[in-house]
Scaffold this active site. Structure first.
Site, PDB file in Angstrom:
ATOM      1  N   LYS A 112       0.875  -1.252  -0.195  1.00 21.72           N
ATOM      2  CA  LYS A 112      -0.044   0.001   0.166  1.00 21.72           C
ATOM      3  C   LYS A 112       1.040   1.396   0.097  1.00 21.72           C
ATOM      4  CE  LYS A 112      -4.245  -2.123   1.510  1.00 21.72           C
ATOM      5  NZ  LYS A 112      -3.734  -3.509   1.774  1.00 21.72           N
TER       6      LYS A 112
HETATM    7  C1  LIG Z   1      -4.512  -4.607   1.395  1.00 21.69           C
HETATM    8  C2  LIG Z   1      -3.672  -5.967   1.358  1.00 21.69           C
HETATM    9  C3  LIG Z   1      -4.336  -6.803   0.330  1.00 21.69           C
HETATM   10  C4  LIG Z   1      -5.635  -6.683  -0.433  1.00 21.69           C
HETATM   11  O1  LIG Z   1      -5.196  -5.712  -1.396  1.00 21.69           O
HETATM   12  P1  LIG Z   1      -6.535  -5.159  -2.122  1.00 21.69           P
HETATM   13  O2  LIG Z   1      -6.159  -4.334  -3.035  1.00 21.69           O
HETATM   14  O3  LIG Z   1      -7.628  -4.770  -0.866  1.00 21.69           O
HETATM   15  O4  LIG Z   1      -7.296  -6.445  -2.802  1.00 21.69           O
HETATM   16  C5  LIG Z   1      -3.447  -8.072   0.389  1.00 21.69           C
HETATM   17  N1  LIG Z   1      -2.384  -8.039   1.171  1.00 21.69           N
HETATM   18  C6  LIG Z   1      -1.776  -7.216   1.945  1.00 21.69           C
HETATM   19  C7  LIG Z   1      -0.556  -7.413   2.664  1.00 21.69           C
HETATM   20  C8  LIG Z   1      -2.665  -6.002   2.156  1.00 21.69           C
HETATM   21  O5  LIG Z   1      -2.104  -5.000   2.934  1.00 21.69           O
END
Ligand SMILES: *Cc1c(COP(=O)(O)O)cnc(C)c1O
Length: 462
Positions: A112
């Site tokens: 993220k």
């Molecule tokens: C947010 C997250 C996901 C899922 O991603 P999306 O875009 O919500 O599908 C998967 N793995 C980790 C470690 C995350 O922080």
């Protein structure tokens, strides 16, 4: 480039407006009115470029004249400066034709950071030149919140409020949200689950009086600018494995459908992607839906991959919008039905979704077994989210096509689950080694819209 809502009833916005707004006023999500495409030559020309220059070329057509080229290049440079790997998103080989895309070298050790760091820099430039101030609210199942706090902490024209489900995030995730001591960041532990947090954020956006009074801005994965930032690493990784001459496939551990949707956008832009595989944990509503069983909410069952413990996958609405031929009214209807518990997908829309996405799920035991097996076979310690994806990738692979599995978090973010599965305790990187000693600051709050709105109103008045 203009942006339209998936429910067809909100005004068209520019990139900058859509970025600052997040959720559309009709409850929908903004998507580009058209998807720009790159020619095979444009894609081939990305070969050998830095991650930052690739990011500039991929995102430029979507932002229009929001930033001039020099400003946009400087924004991108600042966004990725704090990553501790020169390649930003390095590929690691797991076996002959299976690669791991490591997306955890940013400041909070999860993918993220790619979007959030960029958004932080874009917000700063936009707000500073307009002389404005906004209040950012976000819901998090763990990683979004820390990424947002890290991206916005200390910025002059932004207050940040992050809602997370009390007791349902890992200790590292919680500490990453509660230890920054900047006055403009606030971590709120809600008595509820992630879907409750997300519902509170949506409700604040739908309370127009509150929304306008505090100048609400959203940076959850519904924000188009976040999806856009994630499109970049699909291109950079595919090109390094021979695209556009050679096709590649991707498997993506999925919760809110933002990351996988970015892969879909890359494909629509012309990147030759063979299979795009959705990997879910035991909260497998997306896998069931893509298997033709409709989209029906169940209880959220806590798992060792908590960032995917989701029943309402907000970005899936964007995929439905395209699957229903961009009919905003049809999407609004589905979302109304979802409030009553779920909906069936029409035959035509399901066909489109199944032509675009494959899917699979991993149980808790399968996830742990994959962590163990991958440590043995490739000396790679996976976080549980990445392990879910590796398990599904192994099932969905065509041996003739390179498979790139997205590794979305560093194993040290989920040390207990990783140690229980593998016997190996993953240490934090040195720059974070004192995380367990830093003091925490958090506000416990009821799962109640009025309580959250009053808290925010009081805090920003100070
Ligand atoms: C947010 C997250 C996901 C899922 O991603 P999306 O875009 O919500 O599908 C998967 N793995 C980790 C470690 C995350 O922080």
């Amino acid at each position: 480039m203009s942006y339209i809502s998936t429910r067809g009833m909100a005004p068209e916005l520019t990139f900058e407006e859509a970025m600052l707004t997040g959720l559309a006023r009709d409850g929908g999500l903004y998507v580009p009115a058209e998807i720009p495409t790159l020619s095979a030559e444009d894609i081939a020309a990305l070969n050998g470029l830095s991650y930052e220059e690739t990011a500039f070329r991929i995102m430029k057509p979507f932002i229009g004249d929001t930033f001039d080229d020099d400003t946009f290049r400087a924004i991108i440079a600042r966004a990725y400066d704090g990553f501790d790997h020169a390649a930003r998103a390095p590929l690691k080989q797991l076996d002959g034709n299976h690669f791991l895309l490591e997306l955890f070298h940013g400041p909070t050790l999860a993918f993220k950071d790619f979007a959030m760091q960029l958004i932080g820099q874009m917000f700063q430039v936009s707000l500073a030149r307009a002389g404005e101030r906004v209040t950012i609210v976000g819901a998090t199942s763990g990683d979004t919140g820390s990424a947002a706090i890290e991206a916005f902490r200390g910025l002059d024209n932004v207050d940040v409020f992050i809602l997370f489900p009390h007791g349902r995030v890992s200790e590292v995730q919680r500490r990453q949200m509660t230890t920054p001591d900047d006055a403009n960041v606030h971590a709120l532990a809600v008595d509820g689950d992630f879907d409750d947090c997300q519902a509170l954020v949506k409700a604040m956006f739908n309370d127009f009086d509150f929304r306008d009074r505090v100048r609400l801005a959203g940076v959850n994965s519904i924000n188009w600018a976040r999806v856009l930032a994630q499109v970049v690493y699909y291109f950079s990784s595919a090109v390094s494995l021979g695209a556009p001459q050679r096709k590649v496939s991707f498997t993506v551990p999925t919760g809110n459908f933002g990351d996988i949707f970015a892969g879909y956008i890359a494909k629509r832009m012309g990147l030759p992607i063979d299979r795009l595989v959705v990997a879910t944990n035991q909260n497998d509503i997306l896998h069931r839906c893509l298997s033709g069983q409709g989209y029906h909410k169940g209880p959220t069952v806590p798992s060792i991959s908590p960032s995917m413990d989701i029943q309402v996958s907000s970005n899936f609405e964007r995929a439905l919008f395209d699957a229903y031929g961009r009919d905003g009214r049809a999407v609004a209807q589905l979302m109304d039905e979802l409030k009553q518990g779920g909906f069936e997908v029409s035959q035509g829309a399901l066909q489109m979704l199944q032509d675009t996405f494959a899917s699979g799920r991993a149980s808790e035991e399968e996830t742990r077994a994959t962590i163990r097996a991958t440590l043995g076979s490739a000396q790679e310690l996976l976080c549980p989210h990445s392990a879910v994806a590796v398990k599904v990738a192994n099932e969905e692979r065509d041996p003739a096509v390179p498979m790139i599995t997205l590794a979305t978090a560093h194993p040290a973010k989920f040390p207990d689950a990783v140690e229980a599965a593998s016997g190996v305790f993953p240490p934090l990187p040195p720059r974070m080694a004192d995380l367990y000693e830093r003091s925490e600051r958090v506000t416990r709050i009821a799962n109640d819209l009025r309580a959250v709105e009053s808290f925010i109103t009081e805090q920003i008045a100070n």
